[in-house]
Design a protein around this motif. Sequence first.
Motif, PDB file in Angstrom:
ATOM      1  N   ASP A  41      76.305 -65.176 -18.511  1.00 50.38           N
ATOM      2  CA  ASP A  41      76.238 -64.018 -17.618  1.00 50.38           C
ATOM      3  C   ASP A  41      74.819 -63.783 -17.118  1.00 50.38           C
ATOM      4  OD1 ASP A  41      78.713 -62.933 -17.050  1.00 50.38           O
ATOM      5  OD2 ASP A  41      78.839 -61.864 -18.932  1.00 50.38           O
ATOM      6  N   GLY A  42      73.865 -63.844 -18.049  1.00 49.53           N
ATOM      7  CA  GLY A  42      72.475 -63.551 -17.692  1.00 49.53           C
ATOM      8  C   GLY A  42      71.928 -64.485 -16.636  1.00 49.53           C
ATOM      9  N   ILE A  43      72.063 -65.781 -16.869  1.00 43.91           N
ATOM     10  CA  ILE A  43      71.516 -66.763 -15.932  1.00 43.91           C
ATOM     11  C   ILE A  43      72.286 -66.759 -14.616  1.00 43.91           C
ATOM     12  CG2 ILE A  43      71.198 -69.240 -15.532  1.00 43.91           C
ATOM     13  CD1 ILE A  43      70.479 -69.476 -18.500  1.00 43.91           C
ATOM     14  N   ALA A  44      73.605 -66.661 -14.692  1.00 48.32           N
ATOM     15  CA  ALA A  44      74.421 -66.673 -13.475  1.00 48.32           C
ATOM     16  C   ALA A  44      74.078 -65.495 -12.568  1.00 48.32           C
ATOM     17  CB  ALA A  44      75.898 -66.651 -13.839  1.00 48.32           C
ATOM     18  N   HIS A  45      74.015 -64.295 -13.132  1.00 47.71           N
ATOM     19  CA  HIS A  45      73.732 -63.115 -12.314  1.00 47.71           C
ATOM     20  C   HIS A  45      72.290 -63.119 -11.809  1.00 47.71           C
ATOM     21  CE1 HIS A  45      77.525 -61.755 -14.022  1.00 47.71           C
ATOM     22  NE2 HIS A  45      77.524 -60.765 -13.147  1.00 47.71           N
ATOM     23  N   ALA A  46      71.359 -63.557 -12.649  1.00 48.15           N
ATOM     24  CA  ALA A  46      69.963 -63.594 -12.226  1.00 48.15           C
ATOM     25  C   ALA A  46      69.732 -64.634 -11.137  1.00 48.15           C
ATOM     26  CB  ALA A  46      69.060 -63.882 -13.426  1.00 48.15           C
ATOM     27  N   SER A  47      70.587 -65.669 -11.107  1.00 45.62           N
ATOM     28  CA  SER A  47      70.425 -66.725 -10.103  1.00 45.62           C
ATOM     29  C   SER A  47      70.725 -66.233  -8.690  1.00 45.62           C
ATOM     30  CB  SER A  47      71.347 -67.903 -10.431  1.00 45.62           C
ATOM     31  OG  SER A  47      72.716 -67.547 -10.259  1.00 45.62           O
ATOM     32  N   LEU A  48      71.314 -65.030  -8.581  1.00 42.30           N
ATOM     33  CA  LEU A  48      71.561 -64.462  -7.256  1.00 42.30           C
ATOM     34  C   LEU A  48      70.261 -64.355  -6.462  1.00 42.30           C
ATOM     35  CD1 LEU A  48      73.502 -63.090  -5.230  1.00 42.30           C
ATOM     36  CD2 LEU A  48      72.979 -60.912  -6.342  1.00 42.30           C
ATOM     37  N   ALA A  49      69.153 -64.113  -7.166  1.00 38.90           N
ATOM     38  CA  ALA A  49      67.858 -64.026  -6.496  1.00 38.90           C
ATOM     39  C   ALA A  49      67.503 -65.351  -5.834  1.00 38.90           C
ATOM     40  CB  ALA A  49      66.774 -63.625  -7.499  1.00 38.90           C
ATOM     41  N   GLY A  50      67.753 -66.469  -6.537  1.00 41.73           N
ATOM     42  CA  GLY A  50      67.460 -67.787  -5.976  1.00 41.73           C
ATOM     43  C   GLY A  50      68.348 -68.113  -4.794  1.00 41.73           C
ATOM     44  N   ILE A  51      69.627 -67.782  -4.914  1.00 38.26           N
ATOM     45  CA  ILE A  51      70.574 -68.047  -3.826  1.00 38.26           C
ATOM     46  C   ILE A  51      70.225 -67.211  -2.597  1.00 38.26           C
ATOM     47  CG2 ILE A  51      72.988 -67.834  -3.126  1.00 38.26           C
ATOM     48  CD1 ILE A  51      73.712 -68.475  -6.066  1.00 38.26           C
ATOM     49  N   ALA A  52      69.888 -65.941  -2.833  1.00 36.23           N
ATOM     50  CA  ALA A  52      69.517 -65.058  -1.729  1.00 36.23           C
ATOM     51  C   ALA A  52      68.245 -65.548  -1.044  1.00 36.23           C
ATOM     52  CB  ALA A  52      69.316 -63.636  -2.245  1.00 36.23           C
ATOM     53  N   LEU A  53      67.267 -65.996  -1.839  1.00 28.95           N
ATOM     54  CA  LEU A  53      66.027 -66.521  -1.280  1.00 28.95           C
ATOM     55  C   LEU A  53      66.292 -67.765  -0.443  1.00 28.95           C
ATOM     56  CD1 LEU A  53      62.926 -66.509  -1.098  1.00 28.95           C
ATOM     57  CD2 LEU A  53      62.880 -67.848  -3.220  1.00 28.95           C
ATOM     58  N   ALA A  54      67.170 -68.644  -0.955  1.00 32.49           N
ATOM     59  CA  ALA A  54      67.497 -69.876  -0.230  1.00 32.49           C
ATOM     60  C   ALA A  54      68.185 -69.569   1.105  1.00 32.49           C
ATOM     61  CB  ALA A  54      68.393 -70.760  -1.095  1.00 32.49           C
ATOM     62  N   LEU A  55      69.121 -68.645   1.081  1.00 32.82           N
ATOM     63  CA  LEU A  55      69.827 -68.276   2.308  1.00 32.82           C
ATOM     64  C   LEU A  55      68.886 -67.633   3.317  1.00 32.82           C
ATOM     65  CD1 LEU A  55      73.142 -66.831   0.789  1.00 32.82           C
ATOM     66  CD2 LEU A  55      72.816 -69.050   1.884  1.00 32.82           C
ATOM     67  N   VAL A 192      83.630 -71.364  -9.937  1.00 30.37           N
ATOM     68  CA  VAL A 192      84.221 -70.096 -10.380  1.00 30.37           C
ATOM     69  C   VAL A 192      83.415 -68.869  -9.985  1.00 30.37           C
ATOM     70  CG1 VAL A 192      85.519 -71.070 -12.292  1.00 30.37           C
ATOM     71  CG2 VAL A 192      83.152 -70.396 -12.651  1.00 30.37           C
ATOM     72  N   GLY A 193      82.190 -69.061  -9.491  1.00 35.09           N
ATOM     73  CA  GLY A 193      81.407 -67.944  -9.003  1.00 35.09           C
ATOM     74  C   GLY A 193      80.502 -67.308 -10.040  1.00 35.09           C
ATOM     75  N   ILE A 194      79.477 -66.591  -9.547  1.00 36.15           N
ATOM     76  CA  ILE A 194      78.522 -65.909 -10.410  1.00 36.15           C
ATOM     77  C   ILE A 194      79.223 -64.916 -11.333  1.00 36.15           C
ATOM     78  CG2 ILE A 194      76.664 -64.187 -10.374  1.00 36.15           C
ATOM     79  CD1 ILE A 194      75.572 -65.585  -7.881  1.00 36.15           C
ATOM     80  N   VAL A 195      80.202 -64.210 -10.800  1.00 38.88           N
ATOM     81  CA  VAL A 195      80.865 -63.134 -11.542  1.00 38.88           C
ATOM     82  C   VAL A 195      81.673 -63.672 -12.724  1.00 38.88           C
ATOM     83  CG1 VAL A 195      82.519 -61.228 -11.348  1.00 38.88           C
ATOM     84  CG2 VAL A 195      80.963 -61.720  -9.454  1.00 38.88           C
ATOM     85  N   LEU A 196      82.213 -64.887 -12.599  1.00 35.87           N
ATOM     86  CA  LEU A 196      83.177 -65.385 -13.581  1.00 35.87           C
ATOM     87  C   LEU A 196      82.697 -66.575 -14.413  1.00 35.87           C
ATOM     88  CD1 LEU A 196      86.277 -65.340 -11.188  1.00 35.87           C
ATOM     89  CD2 LEU A 196      85.675 -63.598 -12.860  1.00 35.87           C
ATOM     90  N   VAL A 197      81.503 -67.087 -14.137  1.00 35.68           N
ATOM     91  CA  VAL A 197      81.097 -68.366 -14.713  1.00 35.68           C
ATOM     92  C   VAL A 197      81.043 -68.370 -16.243  1.00 35.68           C
ATOM     93  CG1 VAL A 197      78.639 -67.853 -14.518  1.00 35.68           C
ATOM     94  CG2 VAL A 197      79.402 -70.229 -14.536  1.00 35.68           C
ATOM     95  N   SER A 198      80.595 -67.271 -16.854  1.00 35.35           N
ATOM     96  CA  SER A 198      80.454 -67.271 -18.311  1.00 35.35           C
ATOM     97  C   SER A 198      81.796 -67.419 -19.019  1.00 35.35           C
ATOM     98  CB  SER A 198      79.758 -65.989 -18.782  1.00 35.35           C
ATOM     99  OG  SER A 198      80.538 -64.856 -18.477  1.00 35.35           O
ATOM    100  N   ALA A 199      82.881 -66.983 -18.357  1.00 33.22           N
ATOM    101  CA  ALA A 199      84.209 -67.107 -18.963  1.00 33.22           C
ATOM    102  C   ALA A 199      84.580 -68.564 -19.166  1.00 33.22           C
ATOM    103  CB  ALA A 199      85.251 -66.410 -18.094  1.00 33.22           C
ATOM    104  N   LEU A 200      84.259 -69.413 -18.185  1.00 34.42           N
ATOM    105  CA  LEU A 200      84.587 -70.834 -18.309  1.00 34.42           C
ATOM    106  C   LEU A 200      83.699 -71.518 -19.347  1.00 34.42           C
ATOM    107  CD1 LEU A 200      86.459 -73.003 -17.196  1.00 34.42           C
ATOM    108  CD2 LEU A 200      84.768 -73.510 -15.430  1.00 34.42           C
ATOM    109  N   LEU A 201      82.515 -70.961 -19.576  1.00 29.70           N
ATOM    110  CA  LEU A 201      81.617 -71.506 -20.592  1.00 29.70           C
ATOM    111  C   LEU A 201      82.087 -71.162 -21.998  1.00 29.70           C
ATOM    112  CD1 LEU A 201      78.791 -72.915 -21.100  1.00 29.70           C
ATOM    113  CD2 LEU A 201      77.827 -70.605 -21.133  1.00 29.70           C
ATOM    114  N   VAL A 202      82.693 -69.976 -22.148  1.00 26.23           N
ATOM    115  CA  VAL A 202      83.006 -69.462 -23.486  1.00 26.23           C
ATOM    116  C   VAL A 202      84.481 -69.578 -23.873  1.00 26.23           C
ATOM    117  CG1 VAL A 202      83.004 -67.370 -24.908  1.00 26.23           C
ATOM    118  CG2 VAL A 202      81.058 -67.875 -23.416  1.00 26.23           C
TER     119      VAL A 202
END
Length: 274
Positions: A41-55, A192-202
Motif C-alpha cells: 500500500d505504502g509504495i503503490a500510493h506514494a508512487s502516484l507522485a512519480g506517475i503524476a510527475l511523468a504525465l 490491478v492499479g494503485i488502489v488494489l495492488v497490495s491485495a494481490l501481493l498479500v
Amino acid sequence: MPEIFQYPFMIRAIIAGTFVSVLLAWLGVFVVSRRMSLIGDGIAHASLAGIALALLAGWAPMPTAIVLAIIIAIVIFWLEKKTNISNDMAIAIILTTGMAIGVVLLHFYQGYQPELISYLFGNILTINMPDLWTIIISTVIILAIVALKYRQLLFTTFDPTGAYLAGINPGRYDLMLYIVTAIAIILSIKIVGIVLVSALLVTPSAFSRLFAKSFKNFLTITISSSTLIVLIGLIASFYLDLPSGATIILTSTTVFIFGYLLKNILKIRNENKI
C-alpha cells in the motif's frame, strides 16, 4: 481457437499477468512472513507522485515510477532502521506524503488523463509492447536475484539474529527485499492499479498459509494460486465485461474465503473423527 486468444491485447494481458503473478507470489511469501504487508500500500500510493510527475513532464510513467519506488523503498528502510519510527509509521508517512505530492502535481495538469485512471484502478488490457517487455525483463532479473540469494533471504526472514552471528548482514537483505518488492509493485500497477495492488501481493500468500506445511510448500502453493487467480480473473473480466483489476482482486478474495471455509470444514471433520 477460443475467442479470448484472437485479440493481441488479451495475449499481452495474459503474458503480463502470468509474469507479474509469479513475481508477486514469490516476493509475497517473504513480505507476509516478515509482517511487511503494508509496504504494498505504502509504495503503490506514494508512487502516484512519480506517475503524476511523468504525465506532467511527458515522460514514460512506468520507468519514472520505478525509479521513485526504489527511492521510496530506501527511505522507508532508512526511517525504520536508523530512527525510532516503526515500519508501519514509516510507511504511513511516505504513503500520505507521496499521495499529497501526486495530487498537487496533477492539479497543474490540464485536461482529462485516461492513462492516470488505468494506473489508479488498473487496466491490464491497456498494456502495450514496451510495458510488456519492461515487465518480462524486470521479472526475470528480480526472480534471478531472489533465487540467487534465496537461502540468505530465508535465513534473515526467520532468524535475523542467527543470520547475523553466521556472518550475514540482515540489513542488506532487508534493503534488497524492499527494493525488489517496490519494483514488483510498480510493475503490477498497470494490472490491478494503485488502489488494489497490495491485495494481490498479500492475499495469495494468506490463502497458501491455510494449507502449507513447510516454507517450500508455502511458496509453491502461493505461486500456483496467484497465477490461477490472475488468469481466472482476467478471463472472467473479458467474458463478463467487468474492470480487469477489480475482477482479479475479487477473484483472489473469493479464493481466500473458499480456502478459509474449506480449512475449517476439514478441521471440524478431523475433530469429529477423534
